[in-house]
Design an enzyme around this catalytic site. Structure first.
Site, PDB file in Angstrom:
ATOM      1  N   ASP B 428      37.738  54.542  51.844  1.00 20.66           N
ATOM      2  CA  ASP B 428      37.743  54.107  50.465  1.00 20.66           C
ATOM      3  C   ASP B 428      39.060  54.601  49.879  1.00 20.66           C
ATOM      4  O   ASP B 428      39.675  55.512  50.416  1.00 20.66           O
ATOM      5  CB  ASP B 428      36.532  54.765  49.789  1.00 20.66           C
ATOM      6  N   THR B 430      39.849  54.988  46.060  1.00 18.13           N
ATOM      7  CA  THR B 430      39.699  55.826  44.878  1.00 18.13           C
ATOM      8  C   THR B 430      38.826  57.032  45.186  1.00 18.13           C
ATOM      9  O   THR B 430      37.723  56.888  45.686  1.00 18.13           O
ATOM     10  CB  THR B 430      39.052  55.015  43.751  1.00 18.13           C
ATOM     11  N   ARG B 653      47.759  51.728  37.627  1.00 17.35           N
ATOM     12  CA  ARG B 653      46.788  50.791  37.057  1.00 17.35           C
ATOM     13  C   ARG B 653      47.272  50.411  35.683  1.00 17.35           C
ATOM     14  O   ARG B 653      47.568  51.287  34.863  1.00 17.35           O
ATOM     15  CB  ARG B 653      45.430  51.451  36.904  1.00 17.35           C
ATOM     16  N   ASP B 736      40.972  47.617  44.545  1.00 21.58           N
ATOM     17  CA  ASP B 736      42.173  47.403  43.749  1.00 21.58           C
ATOM     18  C   ASP B 736      42.826  46.060  44.008  1.00 21.58           C
ATOM     19  O   ASP B 736      42.500  45.356  44.946  1.00 21.58           O
ATOM     20  CB  ASP B 736      43.185  48.500  44.061  1.00 21.58           C
ATOM     21  N   LYS B 850      32.377  46.100  52.079  1.00 16.36           N
ATOM     22  CA  LYS B 850      32.770  47.302  52.814  1.00 16.36           C
ATOM     23  C   LYS B 850      31.818  47.542  53.978  1.00 16.36           C
ATOM     24  O   LYS B 850      32.237  47.827  55.093  1.00 16.36           O
ATOM     25  CB  LYS B 850      32.752  48.531  51.892  1.00 16.36           C
TER      26      LYS B 850
END
Lengths: 346, 995
Positions: B428, B430, B653, B736, B850
C-alpha cells in the site's frame, strides 16, 4: 592471531548490539541472536589436513586390530554332516530316532600354539533365535521366582503339560541345545570347565536359585536338552546361555573353557553326542575352539573397517592435494555459483 | 475534552449534514413483521416479561472459546486425531494393545501421548487466554435502567433483552440496541464501526423522533414500548422492525440500530433498548474464523509424509510377503522345518496352514514396526521451533521502533519461513511507504507559487537528474531552520518569508491571499479544541484537513470555535506585530460534504457585518473544480494549472480552492430546494441533494491551489532498493493519481532512471469520447480492447526471458484499466507482463482490486507478501501468503488482519533478508534433519528384519524405541531449528542475493 578456516562471527557483530538500549526490549547477545559462533569454511588446506589426520589415526588402529585378530587361533569344525553315518539317507529320521546312539568322534589338529584359556563354542547357522514368536516365548517371572511357577503367559505353545505348568516354559527353554562334547588331548582327558559360562547378572537376578525344573520335556515332542530337576535354574548354565537369545541367525554360544595350553600339531579328539536337530531346517552345527586377545575372539571386521576408512582418507587427502596443486581455484569464487555459471561460460 | 463536549452539547448537527451520513434507511417491507423469520418481540423496559410470555432469549454472556471444561478433553482429542499422522499413530497405538504388536504398547503410546498432551496443553493455554478475554468482556460495566428512572451499573453479562441501557462516550455497545435518544436533541449519535467493517470514519445513527425527547434518566420510569423485529441474522446492513409506542406503530431501520462492538464517539451518552443479546448479536453471528494460512513448506512436508507412508507400506508389504513364504515353508506335509518354532501348534499369526492370513497380520505388525519412518513429533517440534523463532523476531532490537514503542510482533508464527521465500511484495502507499502525516508545503495563490521547501520527491528527482541542486537547497533550508529556530509545527512546512509572519499584506494580491486563507479556515469539518493556554488543536476526519486548518492557523487565520450555526476565526492583524486578535464570526448556513463521487466540498456561510455577504467556499480536485469556474473567475487559471502540475510532479496532493458570492435570492432558492430534497424520503433523495448542490457550486472564482506532502517514511527508498537487489519484486497498489504514484515511485527508488515505463491507461481520446456518449456496453468493450492492446504491446516490448535482464521495465496501470485487466480472459496476459517487470504500480485501485491483484499474483505460484496499514488493505493482507501490517496511524485494522505487525516499512528489510533467510533455512534444515533421523532409524529396523526372517522383531529395546523420537533426538533438532545461523545478520544484509 589468525584462524584461517574459521570465520569468527562474534567479531563481526558490533552491528546493532551496542545500539541504544531500550527499556522495553530485552537487549542481550542471546535475544539478538549474536552469540559467538564458529563455522568452519572448507578451504583446501583445512580439508586435506582433516583427511590426513583421520587417516593417521585410523590406519594404526586398524593395523593393531588386525594383528590382534590374527593372533587368535581358532579351530572350527563343522560336524553335522560328518557325524551322520554315511549309510543314512534320511538324516532327519536318523536324528529323531532316539534309540540310536549318536556318539561321534572327531579329531582336530591344533594349527598353532594355543594359550589357555581356550574357549569352546558351538556355532549354529540358519537358526532364527531372533524370530518374534521364539523370542517372546518365555516367562521371566517364572524363571526368577519360585512362587510364580504357574505363571506361563507368553509361553505358547510350551505352557503346560497335563494341566501342570512347565518350568521353564516356552519355546526357548524347550529347544535348548543338547549336543555334548568331551575332549581328549594326546590320549589324556582334557577337562572342560563349564562354570561361569553365563552372565553373572543372569545367574543372580534372572534365574532363581530356588526355581527347579518341573514337567520339563515331558511332551510327545521333545525339543532339546532335558534338565536335571534337582538343580536350580541359576546353576543350569547351559540353559542360561541358551536363553540369552542371539540377535542373528548365525551365532556362537559358549560351551566351556579349557585351561590347558595346546601346542602346535597336537591332536585333540572330541567325543560328541550329536543330538540336536538342525537337519530339518538345513542348519549347520560347528564346534569352535578359540583363544582370545584384548580384542576378543577372531574378528577381522573392525580392523578392516578402520583400515578402509583410514586408507580412503589418505587417498582423498592425496587426491585433493594433487587437484589443489594442478588446478588451484580461488576461495569463494562467485563465478562458480549456480546463477553465475551461464555468464561465466561454464 | 471537557470543553468540546460542552460546546457540542446543543448542536443539532443533523441539520448541517446533508448527504449519505444521515440517509434515511430505505423503506423495507415492514409487512413481514410477525411472520416467520421476523418473530422477535421485545418489551422495552420490561425485561422480565419475556419469560412470562414464553420467549427464550440467550443471555448476553458470550463465549468465544473453542472448548469448555467438560468438552475440552474429548473435543480437543478429536481435533488432534483429525490430523492424518496423529490418526495413524492412534490406530497403530491401539493395535499395539493386541498380540500383533512387535513391541510393548507403552512404547507406542508413550510418544503419542507426550505429543498429544503437549499439543493439547498449547490449545488449552490459547483457549484459556480467550476465556480471559471473554471474562473481561462479559464483566464490563454498563448502566442499566432498574426502574424508577434510576440507572444502575451492571455487568454486560447480566443484560437482558428489553433492558434500557445508557452508554457513555467512547464506550462499546454491550449488545445490539435500538437507539432511543442521545444527548443531542435530535437523537443522533456517532458510531465507530471499526471492529465490524474496518471503516474508520464515523457513522451517524439517529433515533426515531418520537423517542428522541427521552433525555433524562427519569423519563424512562414508565416507558413502555413493544419492538417487533427480525430474527437474529448476520447481515450488518439491514434491519427490519417496528416499535409500538404511545399507541402508534413506527418503522425501525438500520438507522436506529446500534451494533455490539461498535463504539460511541463524539456523543456524551445514548439511551438504547436491548434487542439482541449475546450470540444473537449481529457481530457474533458474523464471527468467522480468519482464513488460516499454511506455509508452502508445510504443504510440501505433507507430500513427503505421504511419500514416506507409501514407502512404509511398500517395505511392510515386502516383509509380509517374505514372512508369508517362510512361514508357509515351515510346515510341509506334516514335517516341521523350523521345529523350534512349533509351526504345528501355532496361533494364527505364525500358522503355516493359514500363511496368507498370517502374512496379513504381519503386515499390520510391520506397519507398526516401521512407523519410525513417520516422525511423530515433527508437527509439534516445528510448532515449538516456530514459536521460538517468533520470539526472536519479536525481540529483535533492530526492528523496534522507539518513537512509537512498538516492537515487531509476529502474530502467527507459522509463516516464519515463508518470509525467506517472498518473491513479490504488494505494498500500500499511504501510511506504508509514506507516514500519512500531511504537511502543508506549498500553495499557489492568485497565480503566484509560494513555499520553498523541498519535497522528498524533488530531492529524489534532483538526484536522478544528477543535479546537485537538491543538496544545496536542502543545505540552505537547513541553515534557515537553524537561524529561525522556530519549533517545527506538525503538519505545516510552508517556508516563504513573503507570506509568513503577516508579510502577505505586502503582496500585490493581498485580498486574494486573505480570502484563500479564510477559506482554508472555514471550509472543513474539523472540530477545534482549545486548551488552557489558549492554544488550539484540531480533531479532523482526515489528516489533509488538519493540515489545512493548521496552515491557516500558522498564517494568522485561526479557526477558533465551531457552534451549530457558526464558525469563529481568530485573525491576527498583519499590520501589528503584537498578538492582537480580531474575531470574525461566520454564520454557518450549509455544509455540502466531501464524497468520493463529488470530489469536492463546500460550505455556505454568511460573513459577519459589515460585509454580510453570503459566501460559498469550495475546495476540490482540479478535475472537477476547473470546469465549475465562472468566466471571470479564471484569471489565474493558466498559472494555477501549471503550478498544480508541478506540484503533482513533486508527489504532492493538490486541491483547488475557489469561492463564490451568492445573493440573498439565489441562496434562498437553493436553500428551499435543498431543504425539500433533504426532507423527501424518496429513493432518489441523494440525487436530489446532489443536484441542488450542483446547481449552487458553479460560477466559482478561483483563488488558488494547495499542495500537501505525504511524507515518505524513514528509510523507505534504501529499503526498497535493497529488497530489489535481493530480487524481490515490489508492486505498489495505491489509490493515488497516476502522476502522484509515479512520482512517489521515483521518490522511493521503485522507479529508476533508465527504466522503461510501460503505462496502461484508458485515456485515449476515442474512449473519452465514448464515455461522454455514455453507452456503457460500448465503453466496456472499447476499454477492454484498448487494455488488451496495451498489454500485448507491453509484452512485445519486454524481451523474452533469457535475452536480457528484466530489471529495466516498470509497469504502471490505472484503476480503470485494472478493472478490465483483471477480467478472467485478460488477467493471465496481464500477469505475464507484470511478472516480467521489476516494479509494478497500480494507481487508483480500490481495496477490492488490491485483493484481486494479490490473488492474481498468487496464481503464479510465487510467495506474496502484502504490506499495508489501513482498513482498505485488509482484503489484500488476508489474500496474500503473508500479510504484514504496519502498526501505525490508521488504526489497528490492518494489524488485526495481518500475520506479522511491524512499526515501520524499513523493518521489512531486516524481517525478510535476515529473519526470513534464517527461518527458512532453519526450518528446511530441521525438517530434513527430522526425516533423516527417522528414516535412518527406520531403515536399520528394516534391515534387521531381513536377519530375523521378517518376523517383526524390533532391533532395539522398547524403551529406546519409545524415547527415540520424543527424547533422545528431539532437542538437538529443535536447537538447530531455533539457533542455527549459516551467516550473520550483517552478512545477510550485505549480500542481499542470499535471500
Amino acid at each position: 592471531h589468525s584462524c584461517p578456516m574459521v570465520l569468527r562471527i562474534a567479531e563481526l557483530t558490533s552491528f546493532g548490539a551496542g545500539a541504544s538500549a531500550s527499556t522495553h526490549q530485552p537487549n542481550s547477545k542471546f535475544t539478538q541472536q549474536e552469540l559467538p559462533a564458529c563455522k568452519p569454511i572448507l578451504t583446501p588446506k583445512w580439508v586435506i589436513s582433516v583427511f590426513l589426520l583421520v587417516g593417521v589415526i585410523f590406519v594404526p588402529i586398524g593395523v593393531a586390530s588386525l594383528l590382534a585378530s590374527n593372533k587368535v587361533v581358532e579351530i572350527v569344525d563343522r560336524y553335522d554332516d560328518a557325524c551322520v553315518p554315511s549309510n543314512v539317507t534320511n538324516k532327519l529320521a536318523y536324528i529323531q530316532n532316539s534309540t540310536i546312539s549318536k556318539t561321534c568322534r572327531r579329531t582336530l589338529k591344533v594349527p598353532k600354539d594355543m594359550k589357555q584359556p581356550i574357549f569352546v563354542y558351538y556355532q549354529l547357522n540358519n537358526f532364527y533365535q531372533n524370530h518374534r514368536r521364539y523370542v517372546k516365548s518365555r516367562n521371566d517371572q517364572q524363571l526368577r521366582d519360585a512362587s510364580k511357577a504357574n505363571e506361563t503367559t507368553l509361553c505358547d505353545p510350551e505352557k503346560t503339560r497335563d494341566g501342570m505348568a512347565i518350568v521353564p516354559c516356552g519355546l526357548i527353554a524347550w529347544s535348548t541345545f543338547n549336543d555334548t562334547y568331551t575332549f581328549q588331548h594326546n590320549t589324556n582327558n582334557l577337562s572342560i570347565d563349564k562354570t561361569d559360562i553365563s552372565w553373572k547378572s543372569d545367574r543372580d537376578h534372572k534365574f532363581g536359585s530356588d526355581v527347579f525344573p518341573k514337567n520339563f520335556q515331558k511332551g510327545p515332542l521333545i525339543g532339546g536338552k532335558t534338565l536335571n530337576e534337582s538343580i536350580p535354574l541359576s546353576e543350569q548354565e547351559d540353559l542360561i546361555v541358551w536363553m540369552r537369545t542371539a540377535a542373528l541367525p548365525t551365532f556362537r554360544k559358549l560351551y566351556g573353557r579349557i585351561y590347558v595350553d595346546l601346542k602346535e600339531n597336537d591332536t585333540i579328539t572330541v567325543t560328541l553326542d550329536n543330538n540336536y536337530n538342525t537337519y530339518s531346517f538345513d542348519g549347520k552345527k560347528s564346534l569352535v575352539l578359540s583363544t582370545s586377545t584384548w580384542l576378543g575372539g577372531k574378528n577381522d571386521f573392525l580392523g578392516l573397517a578402520y583400515l578402509t576408512v583410514g586408507g580412503l582418507c589418505f587417498f582423498l587427502a592425496f587426491a585433493f592435494t594433487l587437484l589443489y596443486l594442478i588446478k588451484p581455484r580461488k576461495l569463494g569464487d562467485n563465478n562458480y555459483l549456480s546463477w553465475n555459471r551461464n555468464s561465466a561460460g561454464h | 475534552m471537557a470543553r468540546v463536549r460542552r460546546r457540542l452539547e446543543k448542536l443539532k448537527l443533523s441539520t448541517l449534514y446533508s448527504f449519505a451520513l444521515c440517509a434515511k434507511g430505505s423503506t423495507e417491507d415492514h409487512s413481514k413483521i410477525g411472520t416467520a423469520g421476523f418473530s422477535r418481540v421485545v418489551y422495552v423496559n420490561d425485561p422480565d416479561r419475556h419469560e412470562e410470555e414464553g420467549f427464550r432469549y440467550p443471555r448476553n454472556e458470550v463465549s468465544t472459546t473453542k472448548y469448555s471444561l467438560v468438552t475440552f478433553v474429548p473435543k480437543s482429542l478429536f481435533e488432534q486425531f483429525r490430523r492424518v499422522a496423529n490418526f495413524y499413530f492412534l490406530v497403530s497405538g491401539i493395535l499395539t494393545l493386541t498380540p500383533l504388536a512387535p513391541y510393548s504398547a507403552v512404547s507406542a503410546l508413550l510418544p503419542l501421548s507426550v505429543v498429544i498432551t503437549a499439543t493439547m496443553l498449547k490449545e488449552g493455554v490459547e483457549d484459556w487466554r480467550r476465556k480471559q478475554q471473554d471474562i473481561e468482556l462479559n464483566n464490563r460495566i454498563v448502566k442499566v435502567h432498574r426502574g424508577n428512572g434510576s440507572f444502575e451499573e451492571t455487568k454486560w453479562k447480566y443484560i437482558k433483552i428489553g433492558d434500557v441501557i445508557k452508554v457513555e462516550k467512547d464506550n462499546f455497545f454491550p449488545a445490539d440496541l435500538i437507539l432511543l435518544s442521545s444527548n443531542y436533541p435530535d437523537g443522533i449519535c456517532y458510531v465507530e464501526t471499526m471492529n465490524l467493517d474496518g471503516e474508520t470514519n464515523l457513522k451517524i445513527k439517529q433515533a426515531l423522533e418520537v423517542t428522541s425527547d427521552l433525555q433524562e434518566d427519569g423519563d424512562f420510569t414508565n416507558l413502555r414500548q413493544i419492538i417487533k423485529c427480525e430474527d437474529p441474522n448476520a447481515n450488518l446492513y439491514s434491519f427490519v422492525g417496528t416499535m409500538d409506542y404511545k399507541g402508534m406503530r413506527h418503522p425501525l431501520s438500520p438507522q436506529q440500530l446500534l451494533l455490539r462492538d461498535s463504539k460511541l464517539r463524539n456523543t456524551d451518552y445514548i439511551y438504547g433498548a436491548v434487542i439482541f443479546t449475546g450470540h444473537d448479536t449481529k457481530v457474533m453471528q458474523n464471527a468467522t474464523e480468519p482464513p488460516s494460512k499454511r506455509s508452502k513448506i508445510e504443504k510440501k512436508m505433507d507430500y513427503i509424509i505421504y511419500l514416506l507412508l507409501c514407502s512404509l507400506l511398500g517395505i511392510a508389504l515386502l516383509g509380509s510377503v517374505f514372512f508369508g513364504i517362510w512361514t508357509k515353508a515351515d510346515l510341509r506335509n506334516g514335517e516341521l522345518k523350523r521345529w523350534y518354532l512349533r509351526p504345528d501348534d501355532s496361533t494364527v499369526f505364525y500358522d503355516p496352514k493359514r500363511a496368507p492370513l498370517a502374512s496379513f497380520c504381519h503386515l499390520l505388525t510391520a506397519l507398526m514396526l516401521y512407523n519410525y519412518f513417520i516422525p511423530i513429533s515433527l508437527y509439534i517440534s516445528i510448532e515449538m521451533v516456530k514459536i521460538l523463532q517468533a520470539v526472536f523476531i519479536n525481540q529483535d532490537i533492530d526492528m523496534y521502533d522507539e518513537e512509537s514503542d512498538k516492537p515487531t510482533h509476529a502474530r502467527t508464527s507459522n509463516l516464519n519461513e515463508e518470509l525467506g521465500q517472498v518473491d513479490t511484495i504488494l505494498s500500500d502507499k499511504t501510511g506504508t511507504l509514506t507516514c500519512n502525516m500531511m504537511e502543508f508545503i506549498k500553495c499557489s495563490i492568485a497565480g503566484t507559487a509560494y513555499g520553498q521547501s523541498v519535497t522528498e520527491v524533488e530531492k529524489a528527482m534532483a538526484l536522478r537528474k544528477g543535479v546537485p541542486l537538491g543538496d544545496e537547497i536542502e543545505a540552505g533550508g537547513h541553515k534557515e531552520k537553524q537561524i529561525e529556530e522556530s519549533p517545527h509545527v506538525k503538519g505545516f512546512n510552508l517556508k516563504d518569508p513573503r507570506i509568513m509572519d503577516g508579510n502577505w499584506i505586502h503582496e500585490p494580491n493581498k485580498d486574494v491571499i486573505r480570502d484563500f486563507f479564510r477559506l482554508l479556515a472555514i471550509c472543513h469539518t474539523c472540530i477545534p479544541e482549545v486548551d488552557e493556554t489558549d492554544k488550539v488543536s484540531y480533531e479532523a476526519e482526515s489528516p489533509d484537513e488538519a493540515a489545512f486548518v493548521i496552515a491557516a492557523r500558522e498564517l494568522g487565520f485561526e479557526f477558533y470555535k465551531r457552534t451549530q450555526t457558526s464558525i469563529v476565526i481568530r485573525e491576527r492583524d498583519p499590520n501589528q506585530n503584537v498578538a492582537d486578535y480580531q474575531y470574525r464570526k461566520y454564520e454557518l448556513l450549509n455544509v455540502l460534504e466531501f464524497s468520493s463521487s463529488r470530489r469536492r466540498m463546500s460550505v455556505i456561510v454568511k460573513e459577519p457585518e459589515p460585509e454580510g455577504r453570503i459566501l460559498l467556499f469550495s475546495k476540490g480536485a482540479d478535475s472537477v473544480m476547473f470546469t465549475r469556474l465562472a468566466p471571470d473567475g479564471r484569471k489565474f487559471e493558466e498559472e494555477t494549472k501549471r503550478h498544480i502540475n508541478e506540484y503533482s510532479d513533486s508527489g504532492l496532493r493538490t486541491l483547488v480552492l475557489a469561492y463564490r458570492v451568492l445573493d440573498e435570492k439565489e441562496y434562498e432558492n437553493f436553500a428551499e430546494k435543498f431543504r425539500t430534497a433533504k426532507i423527501s424520503g424518496s429513493a432518489d433523495r441523494d440525487e436530489q441533494i446532489g443536484e441542488a448542490a450542483d446547481s449552487i457550486e458553479r460560477d466559482l472564482i478561483l483563488l488558488g491551489a494547495t499542495a500537501v506532502e505525504d511524507k515518505l517514511q524513514k528509510g523507505v527508498p534504501e529499503c526498497i532498493d535493497k529488497l530489489a537487489q535481493a530480487g524481490i519484486k515490489i508492486w505498489v497498489l495505491t489509490g493515488d493519481k497516476m502522476e502522484t504514484a509515479i512520482n512517489i515511485g521515483f521518490a522511493c527508488s521503485l522507479l529508476r532512471q533508465g527504466m522503461t515505463q510501460i503505462i496502461i491507461a484508458l485515456e485515449a481520446p476515442d474512449i473519452i469520447a465514448l464515455e461522454k456518449n455514455g453507452d456503457k456496453d460500448s465503453i466496456a468493450k472499447a476499454s477492454k480492447q484498448s487494455v488488451m492492446g496495451q498489454i500485448e504491446d507491453g509484452i512485445k516490448q519486454v524481451p523474452t526471458l533469457g535475452q536480457s535482464s528484466t530489471e529495466s521495465f516498470a509497469l504502471i496501470i490505472d484503476g480503470k484499466s485494472l478493472t478490465y485487466a483483471l477480467e478472467d480472459d485478460v488477467k493471465f496476459k496481464f500477469l505475464d507482463l507484470a511478472v516480467k517487470c521489476a516494479s509494478v504500480i497500480c494507481c487508483r485501485s480500490s481495496p477490492k482490486q488490491k485483493a484481486l491483484v494479490t490473488r492474481l499474483v498468487k496464481h503464479s505460484d510465487k510467495v506474496t507478501l502484502a504490506i499495508g496499514d489501513g482498513a482498505n488493505d485488509v482484503g489484500m493482507l488476508q489474500e496474500a501468503d503473508i500479510g504484514v501490517g504496519i502498526s501505525g496511524v490508521e488504526g489497528m485494522q490492518a494489524v488485526m488482519a495481518s500475520d506479522i505487525a511491524i512499526a515501520q516499512f524499513r523493518f521489512l528489510e531486516r524481517l525478510l533478508l535476515v529473519h526470513g533467510h534464517w527461518c527458512y533455512r532453519r526450518i528446511s534444515v530441521m525438517i530434513c534433519y527430522f526425516f533423516y533421523k527417522n528414516v535412518t532409524f527406520g531403515v536399520t529396523i528394516f534391515l534387521y528384519e531381513a536377519f530375523a526372517s521378517f518376523s517383526g522383531k524390533p532391533a532395539y529395546n522398547d524403551w529406546f524405541l519409545s524415547l527415540y523420537n520424543v527424547f533422545f533426538t528431539s532437542l538437538p533438532v529443535i536447537a538447530l531449528g531455533v539457533f542455527d545461523q549459516d551467516v550473520s545478520s550483517r552478512l545477510c544484509l550485505q549480500f542481499k542475493t542470499l535471500h
